[in-house]
Design an enzyme around this catalytic site. Sequence first.
Site, PDB file in Angstrom:
ATOM      1  N   HIS A 134       1.081   5.239   0.823  1.00  0.00           N
ATOM      2  CA  HIS A 134       0.472   6.380   1.517  1.00  0.00           C
ATOM      3  C   HIS A 134       0.651   7.611   0.636  1.00  0.00           C
ATOM      4  O   HIS A 134       1.765   7.903   0.189  1.00  0.00           O
ATOM      5  CB  HIS A 134       1.197   6.664   2.836  1.00  0.00           C
ATOM      6  CG  HIS A 134       1.119   5.560   3.848  1.00  0.00           C
ATOM      7  ND1 HIS A 134       0.238   5.579   4.902  1.00  0.00           N
ATOM      8  CD2 HIS A 134       1.825   4.403   3.980  1.00  0.00           C
ATOM      9  CE1 HIS A 134       0.406   4.493   5.651  1.00  0.00           C
ATOM     10  NE2 HIS A 134       1.378   3.762   5.105  1.00  0.00           N
ATOM     11  N   HIS A 194       0.853  -1.193   0.000  1.00  0.00           N
ATOM     12  CA  HIS A 194       0.000   0.000   0.000  1.00  0.00           C
ATOM     13  C   HIS A 194       0.883   1.235   0.000  1.00  0.00           C
ATOM     14  O   HIS A 194       1.924   1.268   0.648  1.00  0.00           O
ATOM     15  CB  HIS A 194      -0.964   0.016   1.191  1.00  0.00           C
ATOM     16  CG  HIS A 194      -0.312  -0.217   2.517  1.00  0.00           C
ATOM     17  ND1 HIS A 194       0.063  -1.474   2.945  1.00  0.00           N
ATOM     18  CD2 HIS A 194       0.032   0.636   3.511  1.00  0.00           C
ATOM     19  CE1 HIS A 194       0.604  -1.385   4.157  1.00  0.00           C
ATOM     20  NE2 HIS A 194       0.607  -0.111   4.507  1.00  0.00           N
TER      21      HIS A 194
HETATM   22  P1  AMP Z   1       1.622   0.830   7.270  1.00  0.00           P
HETATM   23  O1  AMP Z   1       2.141   1.206   8.622  1.00  0.00           O
HETATM   24  O2  AMP Z   1       2.420   1.446   6.154  1.00  0.00           O
HETATM   25  O3  AMP Z   1       1.423  -0.644   7.103  1.00  0.00           O
HETATM   26  O4  AMP Z   1       0.190   1.508   7.160  1.00  0.00           O
HETATM   27  C1  AMP Z   1      -1.012   0.846   7.403  1.00  0.00           C
HETATM   28  C2  AMP Z   1      -2.067   1.910   7.397  1.00  0.00           C
HETATM   29  O5  AMP Z   1      -3.344   1.298   7.293  1.00  0.00           O
HETATM   30  C3  AMP Z   1      -2.094   2.754   8.673  1.00  0.00           C
HETATM   31  O6  AMP Z   1      -1.853   4.112   8.337  1.00  0.00           O
HETATM   32  C4  AMP Z   1      -3.505   2.553   9.215  1.00  0.00           C
HETATM   33  O7  AMP Z   1      -4.051   3.712   9.779  1.00  0.00           O
HETATM   34  C5  AMP Z   1      -4.257   2.111   7.966  1.00  0.00           C
HETATM   35  N1  AMP Z   1      -5.445   1.318   8.216  1.00  0.00           N
HETATM   36  C6  AMP Z   1      -5.552   0.238   9.028  1.00  0.00           C
HETATM   37  N2  AMP Z   1      -6.804  -0.249   8.983  1.00  0.00           N
HETATM   38  C7  AMP Z   1      -7.506   0.533   8.119  1.00  0.00           C
HETATM   39  C8  AMP Z   1      -8.854   0.543   7.661  1.00  0.00           C
HETATM   40  N3  AMP Z   1      -9.749  -0.368   8.059  1.00  0.00           N
HETATM   41  N4  AMP Z   1      -9.223   1.502   6.770  1.00  0.00           N
HETATM   42  C9  AMP Z   1      -8.333   2.424   6.363  1.00  0.00           C
HETATM   43  N5  AMP Z   1      -7.043   2.462   6.752  1.00  0.00           N
HETATM   44  C10 AMP Z   1      -6.631   1.523   7.629  1.00  0.00           C
END
Ligand code: AMP
Length: 181
Positions: free
Chosen positions: A120, A118
Amino acid sequence: MTTAWLAATAALEPNCSKPAEMSLFTKIIRKEIPSCKVGAGELWYAFLDINPRRAGHTLVVPVEEKQRLAELSAESRAALMEGVADAQRRLGKVFDTQDFTVVLHDGPLAGQEVPHVHVHVMPRKPNDFARNDDIYEKLETCEEEERKARVDADETRKARSEEEMEKEATEIRRAMMETTW
Ligand code: AMP
């Protein structure tokens, strides 16, 4: 459903009795878990981060469920970057900027919490953080207690209702209807 979408999701349906465990983001793409959609293509999906580090914080994910960028098919990787650019165009229109922090945590040692690639995408504005790189510190913070503390301390990171998030997502989705880019 097209051949490309079927190929991207094939790994999720292995030919054995035990169903594969789907990632959180695959469940979101399949609408088994709600999300605030920002945009979508055949091989990617973009939605608002549930814990935004600043307004408009968007995640762009490939439909193909792989943990690391290098594991994605070339087609999914290229489509993912198209998704990032699409999200930037929409966010740029709504937040009146051409500048973004774009981050990918490629594996758990790099700070990845959800094992599904993913990206950001966060729109940037002048002086939106006291120090420009503070945004990276915020991205790395994952402890719930710290999150709550920061929500209180930072105007750009308020805890938001689903209605509030959906309002923002709708505005971003509609942005492309009005732009000539
Ligand atoms: P990472 O630390 O790069 O793996 O980022 C994972 C991201 O997913 C974090 O910024 C979380 O806030 C986001 N996240 C987790 N669950 C959800 C969800 N159900 N909907 C939207 N974002 C999410």
